[in-house]
Scaffold this active site. Structure first.
Site, PDB file in Angstrom:
ATOM      1  N   LYS A   1       0.870  -1.247   0.002  1.00  0.00           N
ATOM      2  CA  LYS A   1      -0.100  -0.016  -0.125  1.00  0.00           C
ATOM      3  C   LYS A   1       0.860   1.189   0.109  1.00  0.00           C
ATOM      4  CE  LYS A   1      -4.039  -2.262   0.133  1.00  0.00           C
ATOM      5  NZ  LYS A   1      -5.044  -1.980  -1.170  1.00  0.00           N
TER       6      LYS A   1
ATOM      7  N   SER B   1      -3.815 -12.322   4.056  1.00  0.00           N
ATOM      8  CA  SER B   1      -4.346 -12.425   2.612  1.00  0.00           C
ATOM      9  C   SER B   1      -3.304 -12.916   1.706  1.00  0.00           C
ATOM     10  CB  SER B   1      -4.437 -10.793   2.501  1.00  0.00           C
ATOM     11  OG  SER B   1      -3.446 -10.022   2.238  1.00  0.00           O
TER      12      SER B   1
END
Length: 326
Positions: free
Chosen positions: A66, A289
């Site tokens: 991110k 994830s």
């Protein structure tokens, strides 16, 4: 709820202010990205399966992929004149994007407000506070509920005169991966990518990388992963795999869904079991994830067979989820 000082800087002082922001953004661009890839060797039998490569995005400065989109979204807002030195930067995030944005804002000297679902890991919330971000916690509710974190963030931006970056629909998110992650992966694998597998949080990675790869290899298989029961596959509220789309259909993904070949559901239990196995067998210190990503990547590798290459991403670090280490 919040107060904000009026922007009074004008003329040459404002130009100087923007110049300082641009200079700091350029400095950040030099330390984000160019992460390595590693091949899975113990979980893959190359005589029966495709080879599987994982791009270690947790080696970015704050520990996740991110960082790329935080830089791109804030840079885009600065270039469009939406962010000045007194403008609050507001985002809805389950943690990783919030941390990356808080870090970029800290470096740039900007005020940062992050709206998080209440089930966000405590370690992530602690890190957000340490970076100076103001936190607003909301219940974990579907996207049409007024208390959904994205709706709350949008309202805050309106009330405060701030900028809501909105990672779920911001094209700068997708562009970050099209211009950086995709080219890096293509070069690292020598242009040999037969399938790219990635979890959908906002959809920015699978769409950005996917578009880049598809332009260079028309038959590349693009596989998106969502939590079991996600609205992306028609559910109302999916199982909790932090960072993946459990309560909304991200517009960025939905608007570009036509390039995706498959959408596969993964349960929380499978994601966690897989990442524990990956840590134990391969030494890749990633979060849940990534467990979902690698589980599906291994299934696709079995399907494609020897001589092919499957790529995926280790999105963040297991150190954000200490409860997983047993």
């Amino acid at each position: 709820m919040y107060s904000i000082n009026e922007v009074t800087t004008v003329g040459d002082e404002l130009v100087s202010s923007r110049g300082t922001l641009y200079e700091r953004l350029r400095e950040l661009s030099n330390i984000i990205g160019n992460t390595p890839v590693i091949e899975l060797r113990k979980l893959v039998d190359p005589s029966k399966m495709a080879r599987v490569y994982v791009k270690l995005e947790y080696l970015n400065p704050t520990g996740s992929h991110k960082d790329r989109i935080a830089l791109y979204m804030i840079k885009d807002a600065v270039e469009r004149g939406l962010i000045k030195e007194n403008t609050p930067v507001i985002e809805a995030s389950s943690g990783n994007t919030g941390i990356s944005i808080a870090w970029v804002c800290k470096v740039l000297g900007l005020r940062c407000i992050i709206v998080v679902p209440e089930n966000t890991a405590e370690s992530k919330k602690a890190l957000l506070r340490a970076l100076g971000a103001e936190l607003v916690e909301t219940p974990n509710v579907p996207q049409d509920h007024p208390q959904n974190c994205r709706n709350v963030a949008r309202k805050l931006a309106e009330e405060l005169g701030g900028v809501f970056l909105d990672q779920y629909s911001n094209v700068a998110n997708m562009r970050a991966h099209y211009e950086t992650t995709g080219p890096e992966l293509w070069k690292q694998l020598g242009g040999r990518v037969d399938a790219f597998v990635m979890g959908v949080g906002t959809g920015g990675t699978i769409i950005g990388v996917g578009k880049y790869l598809r332009e260079r290899k028309g038959d590349v298989l693009l596989v998106a992963i969502v939590p079991k029961g996600s609205p992306v596959v028609g559910g109302r509220l999916g199982e909790h795999i932090e960072g993946l789309a459990e309560s909304l259909v991200p517009p960025l993904f939905n608007n570009n869904r036509h390039i995706i070949d498959r959408v596969i559901e993964v349960s929380q239990e499978v994601a966690i079991d897989t990442i524990r196995k990956v840590i134990r067998e391969e030494g890749i210190l990633a979060g849940p994830s990534t467990g979902a990503n690698i589980y599906v990547a291994l299934e696709i590798a079995k399907e494609l067979g020897p001589g092919k290459i499957v790529a995926t991403v280790a999105a963040d670090s297991v150190w954000r989820y200490p409860e997983l280490i047993k």
